[in-house]
Enzyme design. Sequence first.
Site, PDB file in Angstrom:
ATOM      1  N   THR A  49       0.663  -1.118   0.029  1.00 37.07           N
ATOM      2  CA  THR A  49       0.103  -0.051   0.062  1.00 37.07           C
ATOM      3  C   THR A  49       0.790   1.126  -0.101  1.00 37.07           C
ATOM      4  O   THR A  49       0.529   2.225  -0.447  1.00 37.07           O
ATOM      5  CB  THR A  49      -1.116   0.206   1.224  1.00 37.07           C
ATOM      6  OG1 THR A  49      -1.833  -1.151   1.094  1.00 37.07           O
ATOM      7  CG2 THR A  49      -1.753   1.335   1.365  1.00 37.07           C
ATOM      8  N   THR A  59       1.407  -4.174   4.393  1.00 33.67           N
ATOM      9  CA  THR A  59       1.007  -4.466   5.918  1.00 33.67           C
ATOM     10  C   THR A  59       0.570  -6.006   5.886  1.00 33.67           C
ATOM     11  O   THR A  59       0.460  -6.773   6.889  1.00 33.67           O
ATOM     12  CB  THR A  59       0.177  -3.406   6.458  1.00 33.67           C
ATOM     13  OG1 THR A  59      -1.086  -3.529   5.661  1.00 33.67           O
ATOM     14  CG2 THR A  59       0.889  -2.106   6.578  1.00 33.67           C
ATOM     15  N   ASP A  60      -0.048  -6.485   4.920  1.00 31.25           N
ATOM     16  CA  ASP A  60      -0.889  -7.861   4.890  1.00 31.25           C
ATOM     17  C   ASP A  60       0.038  -8.862   5.353  1.00 31.25           C
ATOM     18  O   ASP A  60      -0.504  -9.719   6.343  1.00 31.25           O
ATOM     19  CB  ASP A  60      -1.295  -8.140   3.602  1.00 31.25           C
ATOM     20  CG  ASP A  60      -2.978  -7.756   3.341  1.00 31.25           C
ATOM     21  OD1 ASP A  60      -3.236  -6.624   4.055  1.00 31.25           O
ATOM     22  OD2 ASP A  60      -3.614  -8.413   2.519  1.00 31.25           O
ATOM     23  N   LYS A 102      -0.918  -8.518  12.456  1.00 35.40           N
ATOM     24  CA  LYS A 102      -1.802  -7.381  11.974  1.00 35.40           C
ATOM     25  C   LYS A 102      -3.245  -7.774  12.410  1.00 35.40           C
ATOM     26  O   LYS A 102      -3.730  -9.017  12.057  1.00 35.40           O
ATOM     27  CB  LYS A 102      -1.957  -7.529  10.323  1.00 35.40           C
ATOM     28  CG  LYS A 102      -2.886  -6.596   9.790  1.00 35.40           C
ATOM     29  CD  LYS A 102      -2.697  -6.472   8.174  1.00 35.40           C
ATOM     30  CE  LYS A 102      -3.713  -5.203   7.575  1.00 35.40           C
ATOM     31  NZ  LYS A 102      -3.425  -5.024   6.281  1.00 35.40           N
TER      32      LYS A 102
END
Lengths: 610, 610, 403, 403
Positions: D82, D154-155, D232
């Site tokens: 992202t 971030t996933d 996460k």
Amino acid sequence: MNSNPIKIGLEIHMQLDTGKLFCRCGNEAEKESISTFVRKLSLVSGEMGTTDRAAYYEKERDREFHYNVSDNSCLVEIDEDPPHEINQDALLTAVRVARAFGSNVFDHLCVMRKIVVDGSNTSGFQRTSLVATGGSVATSSGTVRVSTICLEEDSARRISEDGRKAVFGLDRLGIPLLEIATEPDIRDADHAVETARMISFIVASAGHFKRSAEAIRQDVNISLGFGRVEIKGVSKLSLIGDGIRSEIGRQTSLAQAVSVLNSRNPGKAYDIKLIECSEIFRNTKSKVILGEASSGKIAFCSLLKGMDGLLKKGEFRLGREIADLVKLFGVKGLLHSDELPGYGIEKDELEKIRALLKPGEGDAFMIVMTQPDLIHVLSKEIQNRLSKIADLDFSETRSVSEDGATHFLRPMPGGERMYPETDIPLIGLVPVFQNAEAMGPLEDMRSLVDRLARQYGISRQDSEVLVNEFKSGSFLELNSIIGDPRLTARVLLQTIPELERTSGAIAYKDLVSTFRLAKEKGLKRESVEAMLAMCSHGASFDEVKKSPIIYPLSEEELKQILSRLDPGMSQSQIIARIRKETGRPINAQVLSRLLDRLKDQEKKSGDGSA
Amino acid sequence: MNSNPIKIGLEIHMQLDTGKLFCRCGNEAEKESISTFVRKLSLVSGEMGTTDRAAYYEKERDREFHYNVSDNSCLVEIDEDPPHEINQDALLTAVRVARAFGSNVFDHLCVMRKIVVDGSNTSGFQRTSLVATGGSVATSSGTVRVSTICLEEDSARRISEDGRKAVFGLDRLGIPLLEIATEPDIRDADHAVETARMISFIVASAGHFKRSAEAIRQDVNISLGFGRVEIKGVSKLSLIGDGIRSEIGRQTSLAQAVSVLNSRNPGKAYDIKLIECSEIFRNTKSKVILGEASSGKIAFCSLLKGMDGLLKKGEFRLGREIADLVKLFGVKGLLHSDELPGYGIEKDELEKIRALLKPGEGDAFMIVMTQPDLIHVLSKEIQNRLSKIADLDFSETRSVSEDGATHFLRPMPGGERMYPETDIPLIGLVPVFQNAEAMGPLEDMRSLVDRLARQYGISRQDSEVLVNEFKSGSFLELNSIIGDPRLTARVLLQTIPELERTSGAIAYKDLVSTFRLAKEKGLKRESVEAMLAMCSHGASFDEVKKSPIIYPLSEEELKQILSRLDPGMSQSQIIARIRKETGRPINAQVLSRLLDRLKDQEKKSGDGSA
Amino acid sequence: MKEKASFGDKVRLSYNGAEIEGTFISHESGIITVKLKNGYNVALSDDRAEYLSVTRVKRLSEDRNGEREISGGVILLATGGTIASRVDYATGAVKPHYDISSLLGEADIREKLGTKVIDNILSENVTPEKWILMAEHTKKELDKGNHVIILHGTDTMTYSASALSFMFEKQSRSIIFTGSQRSPDRPSSDAFENIRSAITFSSLNVGEVSICMHDSRSDLSERLIRATRSRKMHTSRRDAIRDIDGGGLAGIRNGKVSILGEFRPAADETVLSAKLDNRVALVYFYPGMESGILSRIAEKKKALVVMGTGLGHVSEAIISEIRGIARDGVHVVMTSQCLQGNVNLNIYSTGRKLKDAGVISAGDILPEVAFTKAMYVLANHGENFGETMMKSLRGEISARLLN
Amino acid sequence: MKEKASFGDKVRLSYNGAEIEGTFISHESGIITVKLKNGYNVALSDDRAEYLSVTRVKRLSEDRNGEREISGGVILLATGGTIASRVDYATGAVKPHYDISSLLGEADIREKLGTKVIDNILSENVTPEKWILMAEHTKKELDKGNHVIILHGTDTMTYSASALSFMFEKQSRSIIFTGSQRSPDRPSSDAFENIRSAITFSSLNVGEVSICMHDSRSDLSERLIRATRSRKMHTSRRDAIRDIDGGGLAGIRNGKVSILGEFRPAADETVLSAKLDNRVALVYFYPGMESGILSRIAEKKKALVVMGTGLGHVSEAIISEIRGIARDGVHVVMTSQCLQGNVNLNIYSTGRKLKDAGVISAGDILPEVAFTKAMYVLANHGENFGETMMKSLRGEISARLLN
């Protein structure tokens, strides 16, 4: 009256400084309360399907337990995580100690849960396991057999108790305790003290014991033929002797009182019926009654059949047996007829009580101030206790106060308060045996005394005291920090005992910090003693570290002071004066040098002015 | 001077009460601040790789935005969750409105992000989409073409602003706004007002518009040939006219001033050099300077070449153009030579300023109080603005105050401040068309007026006002609650306007609650009015509900009061007296009955005494 | 020397030359366990132990289940789990073993209560078939006018409670799951407080299946949580079962109840659709997951619930595999490993491709709940699977995400 | 009418009788997208649109990656995600597209910084092979005396960061992963603050691989989290990446750094063992899981990380299957779906049976971390797999559980 021989047995509990037994937290807390939580404890059936009596007794006092979470505790102490693997150092120490007593060590450890519902264990039980049975310790009065050696968890530290709310700290919970129990082979008080000392030494010599306020606690089992009495949690050797002596006195006179009582009450009917009598004291001047009434308590009275003169007269103290019990239920105001009139209670009030209770010949009565909702349980408990005493069954758990007197704590726990700790599988000891083997036997008392004196150059006398007072472990550890055996011995044998006598206790961790700082900054004895004095007065080590008064006066500071002093003073006068003025350590070498220089200057200026 | 025809265009923004556009939160908040958070906004390249000028301008004021999270907002408004599906009711309304204008509706909606970095959108952009283009609205002065119809999200409500910290409420953020923009076909102020009214009516008649303080906002685009000026966020129809008139006046005199200025400064050199001059005012008595200095600001001055007499003299107001700008940077203390001496500034101080700046013939100067770290940006911004004005480019965004005067807000945004809302796929409108078809065309003004009068039995005049003031939707909703059209019309047309004039605004949700409570408890007009009066005075509806004064006096209470009154009073005198005494509603029927009964009794007692 | 003594007998053994006397506990894997008179167990290697005497002791029957029928009150249905755990001498660990009455020994609440044992399993062994059984037992009790409290292991409590939540389309009384994280054979067990609070909560007449467990590590407060918004978030804490975003219905603190969120009130009637299609698998995506593995899991399945990363993603490499699986008639539902927040297949190209491949997403539904919901929807609304999955049936999908 | 215009060209079209003028954006799936002069995009069905004119516009090259070498400073290594996302006109969604310099446009920090693009993927597409590449690039930069900041989606940030954490047995400088939950093409992006704080944190010289992300929904504070204790926990919040029990190393608030926990300081040298064995699968247990499915997953694998219920349980039905898998030489590691708390196979009979079947458990290790650790251990300490898994190598297992 008492034809049975006195039998005394000991249980010595010593904390091992290996870190906690079933988690990886340390023994010492830096912060004692980083959060808090509240629990209740409920009683359930034990392994054999019956409920333990002592546990039930605690539960009856339906309480809320508040816990302070210390930074040396984790979810295990909070009872939110099952126990982790057992501490291998503690296990090894236990096995080495057991071998030193010649005990039979089991091949496996079955960790058990010992039900304790007084809140001192967050789980409601103490984890304990039997490491060995048998063995013995040789004393000057003969061999005392060891019955069991157990490795268990220490309980939470009780901080305060207020009615139904008790507060505990988790810092101590889970520290390994080695428990050595003897058979009742001990003959008298002095023998008990000697035996305790011998056993403690053997544990200490395994190298994982550091003397500190709570590091050692002894239980004394004593029987005069009226059932076994256990005196719990004696923390000093001297109290063992005093406690035994006073307990023998108590039981002897109690047995005499029972004999009188039973002759008066052949049917042994000790019905306690507490009847409200607050109306009688409506205009009382008794401070005892007024004081308790002001906190909402109400006066009740009961007949005490056949007890006149036994409650408190001559040697007889049956009244205290009742008072000790009701105190556990928060009842402070207990008055009985042997001490009345008195306590501000007037004759006409007594007459009215008598009119209410109608005591016969030899009957006594008592007045208690209590909450009405406790009446039912109070009556039942007093009645049970009196019946038991009248049956010459004095068995129970007692505590000892500093004056050596013992006090009722709770009934003796039954044998069924244990069931397996299901969260821990059987622990095989064979690998531990191999390690113990490799380490060889424990050092005995004499050779340790010799070695300390020889190896560290301290006096033989100091060495003996260090060993006798189980301070050899601390000595070795502290000396390894600072590398000054004489200073170390002096601190342990003189500085600390003196400070603890005059101001307050010093935590072992502060002692370690003091030695570390002294080493790091090159501070001398005066500074070390100044630091310890601060600790003893309750300062945190952080405060100590930052305090200027622990650091010796600099040459500059000394010069300035000297310039103000009468040049005629002797060096020792000067030192005393500076110490008084600044309270700070003085570097004697520096001072000498300065004084010499001053003298030189004087001479020179003398020369000059000539 | 101005030979160009005046061109006026409108953008009408109306909130749809369908619930929010891209989440399932409602339009109204019960609690306006259940939590808060803080954001910064950073500027990034737009779709075409260039950065928008207006956006950059906002960013230059480097600010911290604080948001109050209301209970009608969720993670979407907090910019912590991508937008959900578009609100179908809002979409349908947009399509029906577009058809009513005869506009060309697109088959698909591309939702765009319009960059807005003033903090009024947590994401840093407003979601907007073009629903239709073309179409028109017929007015008494001819046809006004519709250019675009957009469906967009309303912005967060600005609560306060203090230097670099601005506070917003999320309650309004995300409410659907329907934006109808016209071509610049409007001739004058009155025509603009009429056009706005016509457009608003069409939107209102789609049934999802409720009149409330913030429900409608109009932007006015006006051009006199000096570039387009946009007057933003005009919330009342009357202000459209006033704003247009004052803006025409401003631009006309500004153009004249420019002509003078350019004749004096052929090179158009508007160098602004702000020089510190606080030393000059060290002992000043000027309250303006002292006040600002006390909050840490420092005096700077600059030459204004050729502007003597143009800053504030006769029609000329060039000074205000500078003041309006610097105000955005928190500069309140701007003084210029056209108004000096004055404001407590003494002659010798002015002389020193002149000595410093050395103004020539026709030159002016100014003094500003500001933080030193703003000097660089301030000089640049003032210089830019003056150069632009001197170029007869007056295009910019302005606001209008209650007195009709317009004020500089920010430069006109460029055309590149939009890029696609990538979180939302293309929205197909074909299913919406089918629904719109099924619902038929919107009702026109005349037939709605007729229907209200006929169907609800209210006067034709009331019906006309309801429709003209876009209150027909509220009328229909409120009447459906209480089933009393006359009361509803009275409340909307008399009670509320009067209360809002004399005390304060009434939230639509409180109006609904009032009607619901009245229905539930069978309360009459007096009670309804008492409730609304309380709301208008700032009471929460919870307080209103619990207040006894909204409930009519009971028969018992009335009786008691009557018994104290002079029996000779007329009924209306009695009512006035009771109202004054209690402030509570009176049930006229009950009162009449009681008075009749009293008269009867009087008669009877009169009879008896005879 | 096998089975020389049985549990409870008094024994004397010689061991390593010493004499051991006590109560026989067990003889397993070469270890004889004896409980000494002082309460300690000792474990003896049987090759070095010799029985000297065995005195048989007749044990009282342990049949103390204390089942008790009731109508118009509160019934506890026991299914097993920690709350029903006792020592298992065979393995030395804890095993389910029921005696409901012992759980109520403390509470002065017996009068309004019925009890019934309907199963006796550790909750990891629960199956869709068991959920149907639980539902049917529950239905019977609701029909008798009882509020139902189901005692269940905490491990799979969310799975079971949400399965029942879907099957009960309407319910006339409360259905509350409760359990404990500390077994009731220890004084510090949370079982007592949890049951007591569940009984209190049952009077709220919540018309949803919910869970009552500790709300903190203290024994002071319990929380009633919507089954479909619950999740076990800690292996061992008392407050392990948490409400994830908006599942908190009510709280209790020192006996005082407070309402935390909106809930459906009890209905006039109970409608149970006790049908589940168990052909559903739950799959956790991980980076580098090779293609082929999903197809192997999808064999004989009707639906796959995938726990993707972030907003609901899997690697490019297996999107085409998912497309194939979906084309073959297996529904693929995307949930997120993150557990909190919405799945959204509109944001990134991966999501859009997944959507295009036929993947269904349903906002913030929890993976475990999507799993039981898929079983319910397959069996009851199979023809509208995707649409029904995306609709919130029992509060499992939040229209508004507040956290 | 295909490809009549290309991105950026000025076009005029007739559509439904009206005339549309603007900038050509795309023509896909029957839709022509044009940006009007007023900034709005409109989407036109191509069957009703006709081009009236197309004016070619030459676009400037977009080659603005701005790579910049550095030594003795801080280098940003971009991998995608992202934080590197921009609009993808092909699908209309966000896709990785790198221009590091635009991320730094705001910060007055260019001088000390280098930048390098090493990959350009969405993080769900990361693989063990990519981790090795990342590690090798990182090693090169460390050897140049640079602190390394890896920009990553971030996933799967936890997966990647923990994989690097294991591979870097020693590191001479900081290795910090950062990313963003809101793409940097929007003014509210968290990218700017995250990068700025990562640069600040790098000066702490933490000798562990860590993650720097927002600590709350406000743009005021970031947190440095040990890679192996991160996860996460939300699909979309800025503070989605949390430290699970003791992973918080340092915090920053308004530029002020505070130390939150103990960490290993940077070492004198860097030791990288860039070897991973990717034959590991991560499996989520669910009630009713049929036997056979685990074996199918275990095919060709060397280790299976199972996410069991509660303390680490699976149903009785598949314990024997696990026993078989383990006997066939596939290591089976048990973790918990609960995520928080220790796995403990000693408490319940199920756990003891699993232990007996050869299952390895490692305290509170997170499932995703167990997965990457298994890859590292297989490749580097295969002979002592179980023992090494149980030992905390990079702070992934907590000796003391405080929450």
